[in-house]
Design a protein around this motif. Structure first.
Motif, PDB file in Angstrom:
ATOM      1  N   PHE A  66       0.838  -1.344  -0.114  1.00  0.00           N
ATOM      2  CA  PHE A  66       0.050  -0.065  -0.078  1.00  0.00           C
ATOM      3  C   PHE A  66       1.049   1.143   0.028  1.00  0.00           C
ATOM      4  N   LYS A  67       0.562   2.144  -0.927  1.00  0.00           N
ATOM      5  CA  LYS A  67       1.614   3.352  -1.145  1.00  0.00           C
ATOM      6  C   LYS A  67       1.085   4.250   0.102  1.00  0.00           C
ATOM      7  N   ASN A  68      -0.129   4.285   0.184  1.00  0.00           N
ATOM      8  CA  ASN A  68      -0.683   5.491   1.224  1.00  0.00           C
ATOM      9  C   ASN A  68      -1.444   4.443   2.383  1.00  0.00           C
ATOM     10  N   LEU A  69      -0.922   4.382   3.324  1.00  0.00           N
ATOM     11  CA  LEU A  69      -1.641   3.459   4.223  1.00  0.00           C
ATOM     12  C   LEU A  69      -2.948   3.923   4.668  1.00  0.00           C
ATOM     13  N   ASN A  70      -3.262   5.230   4.589  1.00  0.00           N
ATOM     14  CA  ASN A  70      -4.451   5.701   4.970  1.00  0.00           C
ATOM     15  C   ASN A  70      -5.481   5.897   3.770  1.00  0.00           C
ATOM     16  N   ALA A  71      -5.209   5.526   2.669  1.00  0.00           N
ATOM     17  CA  ALA A  71      -5.934   5.656   1.381  1.00  0.00           C
ATOM     18  C   ALA A  71      -6.448   4.406   0.652  1.00  0.00           C
ATOM     19  N   VAL A  72      -6.517   3.257   1.603  1.00  0.00           N
ATOM     20  CA  VAL A  72      -6.891   1.869   0.805  1.00  0.00           C
ATOM     21  C   VAL A  72      -8.390   1.780   0.448  1.00  0.00           C
ATOM     22  N   HIS A  73      -8.548   1.292  -0.671  1.00  0.00           N
ATOM     23  CA  HIS A  73      -9.884   1.036  -1.207  1.00  0.00           C
ATOM     24  C   HIS A  73     -10.341  -0.316  -1.138  1.00  0.00           C
ATOM     25  N   LEU A  74     -11.574  -0.815  -1.183  1.00  0.00           N
ATOM     26  CA  LEU A  74     -12.022  -1.979  -1.461  1.00  0.00           C
ATOM     27  C   LEU A  74     -11.695  -2.282  -3.003  1.00  0.00           C
ATOM     28  N   PHE A  75     -11.996  -1.706  -3.917  1.00  0.00           N
ATOM     29  CA  PHE A  75     -11.948  -2.027  -5.512  1.00  0.00           C
ATOM     30  C   PHE A  75     -11.427  -1.326  -6.431  1.00  0.00           C
ATOM     31  N   LYS A  76     -11.229   0.066  -5.913  1.00  0.00           N
ATOM     32  CA  LYS A  76     -10.491   0.968  -6.721  1.00  0.00           C
ATOM     33  C   LYS A  76      -9.142   1.469  -6.352  1.00  0.00           C
ATOM     34  N   GLY A  77      -8.371   1.738  -7.380  1.00  0.00           N
ATOM     35  CA  GLY A  77      -7.127   1.968  -7.014  1.00  0.00           C
ATOM     36  C   GLY A  77      -6.191   1.017  -7.616  1.00  0.00           C
ATOM     37  N   GLU A  78      -4.784   1.302  -7.464  1.00  0.00           N
ATOM     38  CA  GLU A  78      -3.560   0.251  -8.026  1.00  0.00           C
ATOM     39  C   GLU A  78      -3.626  -0.738  -7.022  1.00  0.00           C
ATOM     40  N   TYR A  79      -3.626  -0.314  -5.593  1.00  0.00           N
ATOM     41  CA  TYR A  79      -3.403  -1.224  -4.537  1.00  0.00           C
ATOM     42  C   TYR A  79      -4.434  -1.376  -3.698  1.00  0.00           C
ATOM     43  N   CYS A  80      -5.843  -1.652  -4.188  1.00  0.00           N
ATOM     44  CA  CYS A  80      -6.787  -1.938  -3.677  1.00  0.00           C
ATOM     45  C   CYS A  80      -6.903  -3.095  -2.866  1.00  0.00           C
ATOM     46  N   ILE A  81      -7.557  -3.375  -1.617  1.00  0.00           N
ATOM     47  CA  ILE A  81      -7.613  -4.522  -1.030  1.00  0.00           C
ATOM     48  C   ILE A  81      -8.167  -5.861  -1.808  1.00  0.00           C
ATOM     49  N   ALA A  82      -8.824  -5.768  -2.588  1.00  0.00           N
ATOM     50  CA  ALA A  82      -9.283  -6.855  -3.437  1.00  0.00           C
ATOM     51  C   ALA A  82      -8.357  -7.654  -4.131  1.00  0.00           C
ATOM     52  N   ARG A  83      -7.328  -6.698  -4.583  1.00  0.00           N
ATOM     53  CA  ARG A  83      -6.040  -7.543  -5.169  1.00  0.00           C
ATOM     54  C   ARG A  83      -5.448  -8.651  -4.269  1.00  0.00           C
ATOM     55  N   PHE A  84      -5.683  -8.569  -2.929  1.00  0.00           N
ATOM     56  CA  PHE A  84      -4.847  -9.428  -1.995  1.00  0.00           C
ATOM     57  C   PHE A  84      -5.896 -10.225  -1.621  1.00  0.00           C
ATOM     58  N   LEU A  85      -7.032  -9.777  -1.126  1.00  0.00           N
ATOM     59  CA  LEU A  85      -8.262 -10.689  -0.545  1.00  0.00           C
ATOM     60  C   LEU A  85      -8.742 -11.793  -1.403  1.00  0.00           C
ATOM     61  N   LEU A  86      -9.347 -11.301  -2.582  1.00  0.00           N
ATOM     62  CA  LEU A  86     -10.026 -12.278  -3.552  1.00  0.00           C
ATOM     63  C   LEU A  86      -8.972 -13.514  -3.950  1.00  0.00           C
TER      64      LEU A  86
END
Length: 166
Positions: free
Chosen positions: A39-59
């Motif tokens: 995560f490039k910015n630890l305070n700006a993590v989204h579920l599905f949008k952005g380059e480093y969203c949580i869905a890229r890891f969780l799914l």
């Protein structure tokens, strides 16, 4: 669940005690550290949008972790049963490869489907530009990976023990 294994299941208990730390520790560490440092910015993590969203890891984790652990523990349990070391014998018409792939597939696809539905519901229930704390999400991913490691180590053994009555 480990204490439910009877004394004649000492081999299975030993299998679980030997493999559970091998699944649990690396998965917790990897699934906590990799997202944290990604995560490039630890305070700006989204579920599905952005380059480093949580869905890229969780799914992928929700699909692959249950599949791989289930398949591996079933393979080891069936091998022990075929060697006569488990205290039970599998049915004569038992097709081990079909059973292993079917159960691993159901566990992987089912888990990832549930996670995806929960993420979509969460996406619709939060404000449009809401972002999550990356540190907290990294820890939660590690804990979820640990939970998956435990559940998908013990559950396949329980299911295969139920087959002996068929």
């Amino acid at each position: 669940m480990l204490e439910n294994l009877k004394s004649d299941d000492a081999v299975l208990k030993k299998l679980v005690q030997r493999n559970l730390p091998l699944y649990f520790i690396p998965n917790v560490i990897a699934n906590t550290i990799i997202p944290y440092f990604s995560f490039k910015n630890l305070n700006a993590v989204h579920l599905f949008k952005g380059e480093y969203c949580i869905a890229r890891f969780l799914l992928p984790m929700a699909l692959l972790l249950p599949f791989i652990i289930t398949f591996d523990i079933l393979k080891k349990t069936i091998a022990l049963s075929e060697d006569g070391k488990t205290g039970f014998v599998l049915p004569h018409n038992f097709t081990k490869n079909k059973f292993m792939f079917k159960m691993a597939g159901i566990n992987g696809i089912g888990t990832s489907s549930v996670i995806l539905v929960l993420m979509i519901l969460l996406q619709f229930s939060i404000p449009k530009d809401y972002s999550f704390n990356g540190e907290l999400l990294s820890v939660l991913l590690g804990l979820l990976a640990g939970t998956f490691s435990i559940v998908f180590t013990l559950w396949p053994i329980k299911k295969i023990k139920e087959l002996k009555g068929i």
